[in-house]
Design an enzyme around this catalytic site. Structure first.
Site, PDB file in Angstrom:
ATOM      1  N   ASN A   1      -2.196  -0.371   0.830  1.00  0.00           N
ATOM      2  CA  ASN A   1      -3.562  -0.801   0.540  1.00  0.00           C
ATOM      3  C   ASN A   1      -4.154  -0.068  -0.681  1.00  0.00           C
ATOM      4  O   ASN A   1      -3.415   0.489  -1.478  1.00  0.00           O
ATOM      5  CB  ASN A   1      -4.450  -0.675   1.775  1.00  0.00           C
ATOM      6  CG  ASN A   1      -5.437  -1.843   1.878  1.00  0.00           C
ATOM      7  OD1 ASN A   1      -6.049  -2.233   0.899  1.00  0.00           O
ATOM      8  ND2 ASN A   1      -5.592  -2.375   3.072  1.00  0.00           N
TER       9      ASN A   1
ATOM     10  N   GLU B   1      -0.788  -5.698   8.810  1.00  0.00           N
ATOM     11  CA  GLU B   1      -0.239  -4.455   8.257  1.00  0.00           C
ATOM     12  C   GLU B   1      -0.960  -3.273   8.913  1.00  0.00           C
ATOM     13  O   GLU B   1      -2.126  -3.036   8.634  1.00  0.00           O
ATOM     14  CB  GLU B   1      -0.475  -4.403   6.749  1.00  0.00           C
ATOM     15  CG  GLU B   1      -0.004  -5.637   6.003  1.00  0.00           C
ATOM     16  CD  GLU B   1      -0.745  -5.805   4.670  1.00  0.00           C
ATOM     17  OE1 GLU B   1      -0.879  -4.823   3.920  1.00  0.00           O
ATOM     18  OE2 GLU B   1      -1.199  -6.918   4.385  1.00  0.00           O
TER      19      GLU B   1
ATOM     20  N   HIS C   1      -1.024  -0.579  -2.949  1.00  0.00           N
ATOM     21  CA  HIS C   1       0.328  -0.374  -2.415  1.00  0.00           C
ATOM     22  C   HIS C   1       1.150   0.618  -3.247  1.00  0.00           C
ATOM     23  O   HIS C   1       2.330   0.411  -3.507  1.00  0.00           O
ATOM     24  CB  HIS C   1       1.074  -1.707  -2.286  1.00  0.00           C
ATOM     25  CG  HIS C   1       0.401  -2.708  -1.390  1.00  0.00           C
ATOM     26  ND1 HIS C   1      -0.337  -2.354  -0.292  1.00  0.00           N
ATOM     27  CD2 HIS C   1       0.366  -4.075  -1.420  1.00  0.00           C
ATOM     28  CE1 HIS C   1      -0.809  -3.442   0.305  1.00  0.00           C
ATOM     29  NE2 HIS C   1      -0.400  -4.497  -0.363  1.00  0.00           N
TER      30      HIS C   1
ATOM     31  N   HIS D   1       4.999  -5.106   5.169  1.00  0.00           N
ATOM     32  CA  HIS D   1       4.223  -6.214   4.603  1.00  0.00           C
ATOM     33  C   HIS D   1       4.836  -7.577   4.933  1.00  0.00           C
ATOM     34  O   HIS D   1       4.791  -8.495   4.106  1.00  0.00           O
ATOM     35  CB  HIS D   1       4.091  -6.013   3.089  1.00  0.00           C
ATOM     36  CG  HIS D   1       2.844  -6.564   2.501  1.00  0.00           C
ATOM     37  ND1 HIS D   1       2.537  -7.907   2.512  1.00  0.00           N
ATOM     38  CD2 HIS D   1       1.801  -5.949   1.890  1.00  0.00           C
ATOM     39  CE1 HIS D   1       1.379  -8.087   1.910  1.00  0.00           C
ATOM     40  NE2 HIS D   1       0.909  -6.913   1.530  1.00  0.00           N
TER      41      HIS D   1
HETATM   42  C1  BGC Z   1      -3.672  -7.003   0.374  1.00  0.00           C
HETATM   43  C2  BGC Z   1      -3.950  -8.275  -0.401  1.00  0.00           C
HETATM   44  C3  BGC Z   1      -2.867  -8.463  -1.417  1.00  0.00           C
HETATM   45  C4  BGC Z   1      -1.540  -8.502  -0.694  1.00  0.00           C
HETATM   46  C5  BGC Z   1      -0.371  -8.662  -1.620  1.00  0.00           C
HETATM   47  C6  BGC Z   1      -2.346  -7.133   1.030  1.00  0.00           C
HETATM   48  O1  BGC Z   1      -2.042  -5.969   1.729  1.00  0.00           O
HETATM   49  O2  BGC Z   1      -4.685  -6.741   1.298  1.00  0.00           O
HETATM   50  O3  BGC Z   1      -5.205  -8.218  -1.033  1.00  0.00           O
HETATM   51  O4  BGC Z   1      -3.052  -9.628  -2.162  1.00  0.00           O
HETATM   52  O5  BGC Z   1      -1.378  -7.317   0.041  1.00  0.00           O
HETATM   53  O6  BGC Z   1      -0.394  -7.714  -2.601  1.00  0.00           O
END
Ligand code: BGC
Length: 350
Positions: free
Chosen positions: A80, A317, A106, A178
């Site tokens: 995040n 997640e 991330h 994810h």
């Molecule tokens: C986020 C999204 C993002 C996605 C892919 C998720 O964990 O909350 O905003 O678009 O990941 O990156």
């Protein structure tokens, strides 16, 4: 129970990648690769014992080398967002990649989802342990972090994902998975009719479309964010509600109603047509519900020749709340030097 190993090709740098296929007595199968410690396929029975692959992904390594949506990936060292892509620990400021506007998402451009992980196979436990040594200052984070991710397929149709790690300096440790689930099968294009329940009476509101939390927790009651009673994802995802407008649909962290740090059932997902049902268990304080709003079907051909569309899959997640490093009210994601990081999330099919 069995684990099959196969070659999955080579990275551009020439590293050999291996695919692992875990199977249980009931025919359920999990496919993993040691590139990104990614779960590439997950075959689950429906009410008639027909199996379908219920996670989004690619057919080959080439797809995962790009993987802009992080399909199936292990996210680390931090899942995040971190506002301003910087933070302070023990009076020292650390700078991360600004890979989403001014912020870090991330862990940046070189996430653990892009690493070649070492592995050991434990046939008796029907598990694969991926391990990585993330050096001091890797991605900008302090401390050498020795981390492992263990995927285990149990005989009662659960995929357990366990994370363990230790750092030689105080650092942030907030790993997650994810995977995008579509219980009707990954080719079925929409999760809107999935029925969701989340054990959270509060969620983490964001300030604007950059999705950085304000630091507050808001009651879900009386808002479209409420999944304390089961409802279809479709019911309110497009409601005229500012939080949902900011993020184009559900893309929020839920503050779980938990008794403590024990593992608990925190969410269920059901596909009424196939009868598949998934239970999510975790020991972590939060879960990001991401409804796949940014999957845009831009012609990227994915697994089995499918071009995914907006909301083809949803993620749950498990994690510390976003930007927790900057929010005193949020449980701290700091891992102290020499202490053990240990957390487990289970996706069980019932
Ligand atoms: C986020 C999204 C993002 C996605 C892919 C998720 O964990 O909350 O905003 O678009 O990941 O990156």
């Amino acid at each position: 129970m069995s684990i099959l190993q196969k070659s999955y090709g080579k990275t551009l740098e020439g590293d050999q990648i291996t695919e692992f296929i875990l199977q249980n007595e009931r025919g359920m199968k999990v496919h993993l690769i040691n590139y990104g410690a990614i779960m590439t396929k997950l075959f689950v029975p429906d009410k008639n014992n027909e199996f379908a692959d219920v996670v989004l992904g690619y057919d080959n390594l080439e797809g995962y080398l790009k993987n802009p949506g992080y399909f199936g990936a292990t996210i680390g060292r931090n899942g995040n967002r971190i506002a301003g892509a910087s933070f302070e620990i023990n009076g020292v400021t650390y700078q991360l990649d600004k890979n989403e506007g001014e912020n870090n998402l991330h862990a940046g451009f070189d996430g653990y989802n892009k690493r070649v992980w070492d592995f050991t196979v434990n046939e008796e436990e029907n598990e694969v342990v991926f391990s990585l040594i993330s050096p001091d200052k890797d991605q900008g984070f302090p401390g050498e972090f020795k981390v492992s991710v263990t995927y285990k397929l149990t005989s009662d149709n659960a995929v357990s994902i366990g994370y363990e790690g230790v750092s030689d300096k105080d650092t942030i440790a907030n790993m997650t998975n994810h995977s995008y689930f579509n219980l009707a099968g990954h080719t079925s294009n929409s999760i809107l009719d999935h029925i969701l329940w989340i054990k959270a009476s509060k969620f983490v509101p964001v300030v604007d479309s950059a999705a950085i939390p304000s630091g507050e927790l808001w009651e879900v009651k009386g808002t479209p964010m409420d999944f304390t009673s089961k409802k279809a994802v479709a019911d309110e995802i497009d409601a005229d509600y500012e939080q949902l407008k900011f993020t184009g649909g559900y893309d929020h962290n839920y503050a779980l109603d938990k008794r403590g740090k024990e593992q608990e059932l925190i969410a269920t997902v059901e596909d009424p047509k196939s009868g598949r049902k998934m239970e999510v268990y975790t020991d972590l304080p939060g879960v990001q519900l991401y409804a796949g709003n940014f999957i845009n079907g831009d012609g990227d051909v994915c697994k089995d020749g499918v071009v995914y569309q907006k909301r083809s899959g949803l993620c749950l997640e498990t994690q510390y709340f976003p930007d927790a490093i900057h929010q005193e009210n949020f449980e701290s994601p700091i891992l102290k030097a020499g202490e053990n990081y240990k957390t487990t999330t289970v996706y069980k099919f019932v």
